[in-house]
Design an enzyme around this catalytic site. Structure first.
Site, PDB file in Angstrom:
ATOM      1  N   CYS A  94      29.518  50.547  46.531  1.00 26.96           N
ATOM      2  CA  CYS A  94      30.147  51.620  45.769  1.00 26.96           C
ATOM      3  C   CYS A  94      29.072  52.448  45.081  1.00 26.96           C
ATOM      4  O   CYS A  94      28.126  51.890  44.518  1.00 26.96           O
ATOM      5  CB  CYS A  94      31.089  51.008  44.735  1.00 26.96           C
ATOM      6  N   HIS A 136      39.809  51.346  48.845  1.00 30.69           N
ATOM      7  CA  HIS A 136      38.714  51.304  47.870  1.00 30.69           C
ATOM      8  C   HIS A 136      38.793  52.513  46.937  1.00 30.69           C
ATOM      9  O   HIS A 136      38.704  52.372  45.708  1.00 30.69           O
ATOM     10  CB  HIS A 136      37.379  51.277  48.626  1.00 30.69           C
ATOM     11  N   GLU A 137      38.964  53.707  47.516  1.00 31.28           N
ATOM     12  CA  GLU A 137      38.994  54.927  46.698  1.00 31.28           C
ATOM     13  C   GLU A 137      40.267  55.019  45.868  1.00 31.28           C
ATOM     14  O   GLU A 137      40.230  55.448  44.711  1.00 31.28           O
ATOM     15  CB  GLU A 137      38.817  56.168  47.576  1.00 31.28           C
ATOM     16  N   HIS A 140      39.996  53.129  42.764  1.00 31.92           N
ATOM     17  CA  HIS A 140      39.309  53.874  41.692  1.00 31.92           C
ATOM     18  C   HIS A 140      40.309  54.671  40.860  1.00 31.92           C
ATOM     19  O   HIS A 140      40.183  54.756  39.634  1.00 31.92           O
ATOM     20  CB  HIS A 140      38.275  54.841  42.269  1.00 31.92           C
TER      21      HIS A 140
END
EC number: 3.5.1.88
Length: 170
Positions: A94, A136-137, A140
């Site tokens: 990341c 993953h994004e 966030h």
């Protein structure tokens, strides 16, 4: 180029707000995110990683030659998962957690709905690397980092490495 905030910055743990205004300012911001992501050799970037806690992200998976052509860029705004299936282990890193990589278990196939830079609604199905990058994004946007998904042992390993790096930079 936009500055990338890194762990343990408190903004990274905050849930991002929905985008309601699809204007030229948003489009310019997405363009700046793309330039930043490429300059940092990333495959994805969430708006919160550059200090703007809105529900926007970009993903651009490299092709076989390692190129990230603009036409393959996904700009995902206000995403919502419709389905998640299967399981895959993927070695993740990341831009906000530099120089640390670890295997993370994710869903292998996802389907989601989102808006583009003009506010138009779309649906996408993804599997493998793209599915992992999207999860993953989107994490966030929900204040979750990939290190939050690690086992206790792996998380302690990360914390130890982080302290070691912090001491070395003093």
């Amino acid at each position: 180029m936009l500055p990338i905030i890194t762990y343990p910055h408190p903004l990274l743990k905050k849930r991002s707000e929905p985008v309601t205004l699809f204007d030229e300012e948003l489009r310019q911001f997405l363009d700046e995110m793309y330039i930043t992501m490429l300059a940092k050799n990333g495959v994805g970037l969430a708006a919160v990683q550059v200090g703007n806690p809105i529900r926007a992200l970009i993903v651009n998976i490299p092709d076989e030659e390692g190129n990230q052509e603009r036409e393959n860029l996904l700009e995902i705004i206000n995403p919502e998962f419709l389905s998640k299936e299967g399981e895959i282990q993927f070695n993740e890193g990341c831009l906000s957690v530099p120089e640390f990589y670890e295997d993370v278990t994710r869903f292998d196939r996802v389907r989601l709905t989102y808006q583009d830079r003009y506010g138009e609604r779309h649906e996408i199905e993804a599997e493998g690397y793209l599915a992992v990058a999207l999860q993953h994004e989107i994490d966030h946007l929900n204040g979750i980092l990939f290190i939050d998904k690690l086992s206790l042992i792996k998380r302690k390993k990360f914390e130890k490495e982080l302290k070691k790096r912090q001491r070395a930079s003093l």
